[in-house]
Design an enzyme around this catalytic site. Structure first.
Site, PDB file in Angstrom:
ATOM      1  N   ASP A  38       0.853  -1.186   0.000  1.00 13.06           N
ATOM      2  CA  ASP A  38       0.000   0.000   0.000  1.00 13.06           C
ATOM      3  C   ASP A  38       0.893   1.242   0.000  1.00 13.06           C
ATOM      4  OD1 ASP A  38      -1.721   2.056   0.593  1.00 13.06           O
ATOM      5  OD2 ASP A  38      -2.643   1.075   2.323  1.00 13.06           O
ATOM      6  N   VAL A  39       0.776   2.082  -1.008  1.00 12.27           N
ATOM      7  CA  VAL A  39       1.669   3.260  -1.052  1.00 12.27           C
ATOM      8  C   VAL A  39       1.240   4.350  -0.065  1.00 12.27           C
ATOM      9  CG1 VAL A  39       2.390   2.831  -3.444  1.00 12.27           C
ATOM     10  CG2 VAL A  39       0.552   4.467  -2.988  1.00 12.27           C
ATOM     11  N   TYR A  85      -7.476  15.796  -4.524  1.00  9.78           N
ATOM     12  CA  TYR A  85      -6.718  15.228  -5.648  1.00  9.78           C
ATOM     13  C   TYR A  85      -5.911  16.328  -6.352  1.00  9.78           C
ATOM     14  CZ  TYR A  85      -5.806  12.646 -10.013  1.00  9.78           C
ATOM     15  OH  TYR A  85      -5.208  12.043 -11.099  1.00  9.78           O
ATOM     16  N   LYS A 143      -1.858  16.575  -6.516  1.00 15.69           N
ATOM     17  CA  LYS A 143      -1.097  16.564  -7.772  1.00 15.69           C
ATOM     18  C   LYS A 143      -0.268  17.840  -7.928  1.00 15.69           C
ATOM     19  CE  LYS A 143      -2.278  12.493  -9.385  1.00 15.69           C
ATOM     20  NZ  LYS A 143      -1.287  11.408  -9.438  1.00 15.69           N
TER      21      LYS A 143
HETATM   22  P1  NAD Z   1      -5.946   3.228 -12.328  1.00 12.95           P
HETATM   23  O1  NAD Z   1      -6.963   3.417 -11.245  1.00 12.95           O
HETATM   24  O2  NAD Z   1      -6.214   2.251 -13.393  1.00 12.95           O
HETATM   25  O3  NAD Z   1      -4.511   2.918 -11.710  1.00 12.95           O
HETATM   26  C1  NAD Z   1      -4.126   3.375 -10.464  1.00 12.95           C
HETATM   27  C2  NAD Z   1      -3.354   2.261  -9.801  1.00 12.95           C
HETATM   28  O4  NAD Z   1      -2.896   2.731  -8.529  1.00 12.95           O
HETATM   29  C3  NAD Z   1      -4.209   1.017  -9.560  1.00 12.95           C
HETATM   30  O5  NAD Z   1      -3.501  -0.119  -9.960  1.00 12.95           O
HETATM   31  C4  NAD Z   1      -4.418   1.044  -8.061  1.00 12.95           C
HETATM   32  O6  NAD Z   1      -4.560  -0.234  -7.487  1.00 12.95           O
HETATM   33  C5  NAD Z   1      -3.140   1.712  -7.595  1.00 12.95           C
HETATM   34  N1  NAD Z   1      -3.310   2.269  -6.257  1.00 12.95           N
HETATM   35  C6  NAD Z   1      -4.246   3.144  -5.832  1.00 12.95           C
HETATM   36  N2  NAD Z   1      -4.098   3.367  -4.520  1.00 12.95           N
HETATM   37  C7  NAD Z   1      -3.045   2.615  -4.113  1.00 12.95           C
HETATM   38  C8  NAD Z   1      -2.414   2.399  -2.858  1.00 12.95           C
HETATM   39  N3  NAD Z   1      -2.828   3.006  -1.740  1.00 12.95           N
HETATM   40  N4  NAD Z   1      -1.359   1.546  -2.803  1.00 12.95           N
HETATM   41  C9  NAD Z   1      -0.926   0.923  -3.911  1.00 12.95           C
HETATM   42  N5  NAD Z   1      -1.489   1.077  -5.124  1.00 12.95           N
HETATM   43  C10 NAD Z   1      -2.538   1.911  -5.217  1.00 12.95           C
HETATM   44  O7  NAD Z   1      -5.777   4.690 -12.938  1.00 12.95           O
HETATM   45  P2  NAD Z   1      -4.716   5.322 -13.930  1.00 12.95           P
HETATM   46  O8  NAD Z   1      -5.473   6.306 -14.717  1.00 12.95           O
HETATM   47  O9  NAD Z   1      -3.888   4.300 -14.604  1.00 12.95           O
HETATM   48  O10 NAD Z   1      -3.807   6.146 -12.891  1.00 12.95           O
HETATM   49  C11 NAD Z   1      -2.393   6.083 -12.868  1.00 12.95           C
HETATM   50  C12 NAD Z   1      -1.867   7.447 -12.439  1.00 12.95           C
HETATM   51  O11 NAD Z   1      -2.184   8.400 -13.437  1.00 12.95           O
HETATM   52  C13 NAD Z   1      -2.479   7.965 -11.136  1.00 12.95           C
HETATM   53  O12 NAD Z   1      -1.489   8.599 -10.373  1.00 12.95           O
HETATM   54  C14 NAD Z   1      -3.480   8.988 -11.622  1.00 12.95           C
HETATM   55  O13 NAD Z   1      -3.734   9.970 -10.659  1.00 12.95           O
HETATM   56  C15 NAD Z   1      -2.768   9.523 -12.834  1.00 12.95           C
HETATM   57  N6  NAD Z   1      -3.624  10.203 -13.797  1.00 12.95           N
HETATM   58  C16 NAD Z   1      -4.642   9.556 -14.404  1.00 12.95           C
HETATM   59  C17 NAD Z   1      -5.440  10.264 -15.292  1.00 12.95           C
HETATM   60  C18 NAD Z   1      -6.604   9.629 -15.998  1.00 12.95           C
HETATM   61  O14 NAD Z   1      -7.372  10.370 -16.633  1.00 12.95           O
HETATM   62  N7  NAD Z   1      -6.792   8.333 -15.952  1.00 12.95           N
HETATM   63  C19 NAD Z   1      -5.163  11.590 -15.572  1.00 12.95           C
HETATM   64  C20 NAD Z   1      -4.099  12.211 -14.935  1.00 12.95           C
HETATM   65  C21 NAD Z   1      -3.319  11.490 -14.045  1.00 12.95           C
END
Ligand code: NAD
Length: 250
Positions: free
Chosen positions: A64-65, A156, A160
């Protein structure tokens, strides 16, 4: 170009979405990969199989991060695998888009602990292993919402924004040994926003707000991360690189 042969790169949140796409991209570029997940071992096992077909090795770690002890443990396992880390990508993250009146007592801090402190603690724990690399590089994952406000999801957006300044501060502190950059994705089709995209009006509004006219895909982000990890980016540090279809232009 952007070759990562012989490298070892740890990717958090690698079981799906952007982290998964980055894992495949760096494996395609020749790197071995440490796949981190929280509770999705099966998806990481499947991903390890795909990576093996690309001729790269993968190791799976979990934790867990939002928990620094977990981070210390999984980073040690990752670093001890080959005795070093050449790259780190902090893709694990949590999105909460609630309007302010609906944000409960622990809702704000869990987002900050996961997205902001989780990023920092993962970089911090990785330092001894990154220092054993010849040209180490870190890529953090911010969001277009780190610098451009939207309605709802204050924690959020604040987290960020914090990731972006932490990236610059780390880049300065760790120079000249370790480069630290961020990507700031726009709206990317992943599980993170699956519920929101189920509303056709929201899905269309996002595409309309994006000058390049569509949602992004994880594979739009992955090559940019690969570039930042590569030697072609050897003189690039402290950069927050938007991968957003032009959203901030409006
Ligand atoms: P996603 O939800 O598919 O992936 C996020 C991953 O983080 C998942 O595998 C989840 O299990 C893991 N995670 C969440 N909380 C955690 C915890 N406490 N400990 C360990 N793992 C944890 O979503 P994504 O879109 O692939 O997101 C990846 C990154 O990109 C994130 O940081 C997100 O904020 C960022 N992001 C996403 C978007 C978007 O539109 N999807 C846009 C900007 C930034």
């Amino acid at each position: 170009m952007f070759d990562l042969s012989g490298r070892v790169i740890l990717i958090t949140g690698a079981s799906r979405g952007i982290g998964r796409a980055v894992a495949l991209e760096v494996a395609r570029a020749g790197s071995d990969v440490v796949l981190h997940h929280r509770a999705n071992a099966a998806r990481c096992e499947q991903l390890r199989g795909e990576i093996a077909k690309l001729g790269a090795e993968a190791r799976i770690v979990s934790g867990d991060v939002a928990n620094p002890e977990d981070i210390g443990r999984f980073v040690r396992t990752a670093g001890d695998w080959k005795g070093r880390l050449d790259g780190l990508v902090t893709a694990a993250g949590l999105f909460r888009g609630d309007a302010t009146p609906a944000v409960g007592p622990s809702d704000f801090s869990v987002v900050l602990r996961t997205d902001l402190e989780g990023t920092f603690r993962t970089v911090q724990a990785s330092l001894p292993y990154l220092r054993k690399s010849v040209r180490p590089a870190v890529v953090t994952v911010s969001s277009v919402l780190g610098a451009h406000a939207a309605s709802g999801g204050v924690a959020y957006q604040a987290a960020k924004a914090g990731v972006e300044q932490a990236t610059r501060a780390l880049a300065l502190e760790l120079a000249p040994r370790i480069r630290v950059n961020a990507v700031a994705p726009g709206y990317i089709r992943t599980d993170m926003n699956r519920e929101g995209r189920a509303d056709p009006r929201f899905a269309a509004a996002v595409a309309n707000a994006t000058p390049l006219g569509r949602w992004g895909e994880p594979d739009d982000v992955a090559p940019v991360v690969r570039y930042l990890l590569s030697l072609e980016a050897d003189w690039v540090t402290g950069l927050v690189l938007g991968v957003d279809g032009g959203v901030p232009l409006r």
